[in-house]
Design a protein around this motif. Sequence first.
Motif, PDB file in Angstrom:
ATOM      1  N   GLU A  89       0.866  -1.180   0.000  1.00  0.00           N
ATOM      2  CA  GLU A  89       0.000   0.000   0.000  1.00  0.00           C
ATOM      3  C   GLU A  89       0.904   1.233   0.000  1.00  0.00           C
ATOM      4  O   GLU A  89       1.734   1.411   0.891  1.00  0.00           O
ATOM      5  CB  GLU A  89      -0.923   0.001   1.213  1.00  0.00           C
ATOM      6  N   LYS A 104      -4.319   3.787 -13.445  1.00  0.00           N
ATOM      7  CA  LYS A 104      -5.679   3.423 -13.062  1.00  0.00           C
ATOM      8  C   LYS A 104      -5.706   1.960 -12.604  1.00  0.00           C
ATOM      9  O   LYS A 104      -4.740   1.212 -12.804  1.00  0.00           O
ATOM     10  CB  LYS A 104      -6.638   3.638 -14.232  1.00  0.00           C
ATOM     11  N   VAL A 105      -6.821   1.570 -12.028  1.00  0.00           N
ATOM     12  CA  VAL A 105      -6.964   0.207 -11.492  1.00  0.00           C
ATOM     13  C   VAL A 105      -6.815  -0.818 -12.619  1.00  0.00           C
ATOM     14  O   VAL A 105      -7.366  -0.653 -13.712  1.00  0.00           O
ATOM     15  CB  VAL A 105      -8.332   0.033 -10.811  1.00  0.00           C
ATOM     16  N   ALA A 194      -5.800  -1.299  -6.337  1.00  0.00           N
ATOM     17  CA  ALA A 194      -6.732  -0.306  -5.790  1.00  0.00           C
ATOM     18  C   ALA A 194      -6.200   1.081  -6.103  1.00  0.00           C
ATOM     19  O   ALA A 194      -4.991   1.318  -6.086  1.00  0.00           O
ATOM     20  CB  ALA A 194      -6.893  -0.490  -4.273  1.00  0.00           C
ATOM     21  N   MET A 195      -7.117   2.020  -6.398  1.00  0.00           N
ATOM     22  CA  MET A 195      -6.740   3.403  -6.669  1.00  0.00           C
ATOM     23  C   MET A 195      -7.866   4.304  -6.158  1.00  0.00           C
ATOM     24  O   MET A 195      -8.854   4.561  -6.846  1.00  0.00           O
ATOM     25  CB  MET A 195      -6.506   3.609  -8.167  1.00  0.00           C
ATOM     26  N   ASP A 196      -7.732   4.731  -4.923  1.00  0.00           N
ATOM     27  CA  ASP A 196      -8.733   5.598  -4.300  1.00  0.00           C
ATOM     28  C   ASP A 196      -8.244   7.035  -4.181  1.00  0.00           C
ATOM     29  O   ASP A 196      -8.920   7.874  -3.563  1.00  0.00           O
ATOM     30  CB  ASP A 196      -9.104   5.057  -2.911  1.00  0.00           C
ATOM     31  N   LYS A 198      -7.561  10.855  -5.147  1.00  0.00           N
ATOM     32  CA  LYS A 198      -8.322  11.849  -5.903  1.00  0.00           C
ATOM     33  C   LYS A 198      -7.475  13.097  -6.136  1.00  0.00           C
ATOM     34  O   LYS A 198      -6.623  13.447  -5.322  1.00  0.00           O
ATOM     35  CB  LYS A 198      -9.594  12.243  -5.143  1.00  0.00           C
ATOM     36  N   GLN A 201      -6.492  15.956  -3.441  1.00  0.00           N
ATOM     37  CA  GLN A 201      -6.439  15.339  -2.115  1.00  0.00           C
ATOM     38  C   GLN A 201      -5.107  15.632  -1.451  1.00  0.00           C
ATOM     39  O   GLN A 201      -4.045  15.558  -2.075  1.00  0.00           O
ATOM     40  CB  GLN A 201      -6.657  13.839  -2.235  1.00  0.00           C
ATOM     41  N   THR A 209      -2.518   6.244   0.820  1.00  0.00           N
ATOM     42  CA  THR A 209      -3.050   7.036  -0.285  1.00  0.00           C
ATOM     43  C   THR A 209      -4.214   6.348  -0.986  1.00  0.00           C
ATOM     44  O   THR A 209      -4.873   6.950  -1.829  1.00  0.00           O
ATOM     45  CB  THR A 209      -1.940   7.287  -1.326  1.00  0.00           C
ATOM     46  N   GLY A 210      -4.466   5.082  -0.666  1.00  0.00           N
ATOM     47  CA  GLY A 210      -5.510   4.338  -1.353  1.00  0.00           C
ATOM     48  C   GLY A 210      -5.000   3.629  -2.591  1.00  0.00           C
ATOM     49  O   GLY A 210      -5.781   3.052  -3.348  1.00  0.00           O
TER      50      GLY A 210
END
Length: 366
Positions: A89, A104-105, A194-196, A198, A201, A209-210
């Motif tokens: 992560e 991107k995911v 995973a890509m959270d 934004k 942000q 960071t997601g």
Amino acid sequence: MKTIYSIALVLFLASCGSSEKPADKKAELEQLKKERTALNGKIEQLEKELGQSKSQADIKEVTATELKETEFRNFVEVQGKVDAEDNVEITPESPGSVTAIYVKVGQNVSRGQVLAQLDDKVLRQNIAQLQTQLELATTIFNRQKNLWDQKIGTEVQYLTEKSRKEGLQKQLSALQSQAAMNKIKSPVSGTVDAMDLKLGQSVAPGSPTGIRIVNASRLKVKALVSENYAARVSQGDDVEVSLPDVPENLHTKISFAAKVIDPISRGFNVEVKLPPSKKYRPNMLAVLKIIDYKNDKALTVPINAIQKSEAGEYVFVAVNGKAKKTDIKTGKVSNSQAEVLSGLKSGDKVITTGFQDLNDGDSVKL
């Protein structure tokens, strides 16, 4: 027996009903002897038939298994889960706000690839200013060096310009390193799972960071083994890996076994590497059957065929139509089979069903 009684009754009535005495006693005696001989023959025949019926009734039908040398394995079974060697992560190295996202995911990335950019406007301005100063300092230093090479000017002037130029180079290098920290990079090669993150942000070091990067080509199974098996499980042991959700069974070896017992769980970790496969996913349930004992030439009997007495364990063996009580010594038990250490040999026919009411020496029919 009814026939015997009938013959005797007929003879009795015949003797009682005859009022006349035979003229010849000798003839009468001979007649009685003949009748006795015939009667004895019938008695013997009936006794023989009755004896055979009784012996047939005493024979018990059983099922027996002939012992053969076979492969015996004893397992230590534990539950674990699939994990990735590279399952990361991402966290940033410096604080800032996100100005750009480049992946991107589901996208494959390589180690060191830039995933996102943090705001570095001020740093870039400072770098541009230092670069201008460095260019000027470099030009002055080169000229001063040429003069010094011609023995014009003083050594102090030469060293001053050299020091000034080198100082600016170090400052520029520090700013460039700081600017590089504003780029969020992937520490491993793999897939963006995973890509959270934004745009806009705010992020900080140590905060997630997601973004998660997983290398699915390097997977392993991790499991916790009780300390009771510490002396029986070690690195390199054969293991059978079952993945119920696939489903699939693998035969491999333990790639890692921890030497330290965890004081809280009272166990130690083991790991088993998995071959690359699109079927496997991190956190998938796995069952490990670790082989802690093996015998390639073992004699085994079903555990339900073994009986116990005060003297120890025993089984019944079929020998020439008879049940023979045989004392045995057993070892480990696995898959409802017990390893026989002594008392039996290859070729023995161990009675596996119908042994409950047997006694030593009873007649048996397989």
